[in-house]
Design a protein around this motif. Structure first.
Motif, short mmCIF file in Angstrom:
data_model
loop_
_atom_site.label_atom_id
_atom_site.label_comp_id
_atom_site.label_asym_id
_atom_site.label_seq_id
_atom_site.Cartn_x
_atom_site.Cartn_y
_atom_site.Cartn_z
N ASP A 61 -27.34 -39.09 46.09
CA ASP A 61 -26.53 -37.53 46.83
C ASP A 61 -25.84 -37.23 46.35
O ASP A 61 -25.68 -35.96 46.86
CB ASP A 61 -26.28 -38.75 47.89
N LYS A 64 -27.42 -33.00 41.71
CA LYS A 64 -28.08 -32.03 42.73
C LYS A 64 -29.11 -31.31 41.83
O LYS A 64 -29.49 -30.94 40.81
CB LYS A 64 -26.84 -30.39 41.95
N GLU A 66 -32.99 -31.27 44.39
CA GLU A 66 -33.78 -30.99 45.48
C GLU A 66 -33.54 -29.44 45.48
O GLU A 66 -33.54 -28.19 45.16
CB GLU A 66 -34.34 -31.66 46.68
N ASN A 67 -32.96 -29.44 47.40
CA ASN A 67 -32.46 -28.26 47.83
C ASN A 67 -31.30 -27.37 47.28
O ASN A 67 -31.37 -26.09 47.00
CB ASN A 67 -32.15 -28.09 50.05
N ASP A 68 -30.58 -27.85 47.68
CA ASP A 68 -29.28 -27.72 46.55
C ASP A 68 -29.51 -27.02 45.22
O ASP A 68 -29.31 -25.88 45.09
CB ASP A 68 -28.08 -29.12 46.35
N LEU A 69 -30.17 -27.45 44.12
CA LEU A 69 -30.75 -26.94 42.84
C LEU A 69 -31.85 -25.89 43.06
O LEU A 69 -31.42 -24.95 42.24
CB LEU A 69 -31.86 -28.32 42.12
N ARG A 70 -31.88 -26.13 44.26
CA ARG A 70 -33.36 -24.78 43.98
C ARG A 70 -32.44 -23.63 44.52
O ARG A 70 -32.42 -22.74 44.32
CB ARG A 70 -34.33 -25.07 45.68
N ARG A 71 -31.58 -23.62 45.80
CA ARG A 71 -30.32 -22.81 45.96
C ARG A 71 -29.83 -21.90 44.61
O ARG A 71 -29.33 -21.26 44.91
CB ARG A 71 -29.94 -23.48 47.29
N GLN A 72 -29.14 -22.79 43.63
CA GLN A 72 -28.77 -22.44 43.30
C GLN A 72 -29.15 -22.10 41.92
O GLN A 72 -28.80 -20.99 41.09
CB GLN A 72 -27.96 -23.67 41.84
N GLN A 75 -29.60 -18.13 43.64
CA GLN A 75 -27.89 -17.95 43.32
C GLN A 75 -28.06 -17.05 42.17
O GLN A 75 -27.50 -16.05 41.69
CB GLN A 75 -27.37 -18.66 43.91
#
Length: 119
Positions: A61, A64, A66-72, A75
């Motif tokens: 948790d 970074k 899954e989704n946090d890394l994909r979003r980064q 970006q």
């Protein structure tokens, strides 16, 4: 069935394989996490105790993945596009970004550039 980071894994699966199934967890990161919790390479998910699973979930948790890394990643690519850099323009056109030739080998490089990163 055991839940690790809200994903259900069968008990016979190796912990190393289960961790590497997450986006952003490669072999090196997985080895570091397993060494931190004193798990050997052949440990299975069913052999983990409830306290080990909770500690492992808490550690994942804080990372970074899954989704946090994909979003980064998205970006970062969008930032390159907005600033108008060479890499950003190549991403926008769907062309090879890292210096590959664009004559005969463009199909492979173009496929690699389009993988889940188009906005």
């Amino acid at each position: 069935m055991v839940f690790i980071f809200n994903v259900n894994f069968p008990e016979r699966r190796f912990v190393k394989q289960a961790l590497q199934s997450f986006f952003g967890m490669g072999p090196n990161t997985c080895s570091r996490v397993m060494a931190r919790f004193h798990l050997h390479d052949t440990a299975r998910v069913g052999e983990l105790g409830q306290s080990q699973i909770l500690e492992l979930n808490a550690a994942l948790d804080g990372m970074k993945i899954e989704n946090d890394l994909r979003r980064q990643v998205l970006q970062d690519i969008q930032r390159l596009r907005d600033t108008g850099t060479y890499r950003g323009r190549r991403h926008a056109m769907g062309l090879p970004v890292r210096g590959q030739n664009t004559r005969n080998q463009i199909k492979t490089a173009t496929k690699q550039n389009r993988v889940e990163r188009k906005l």
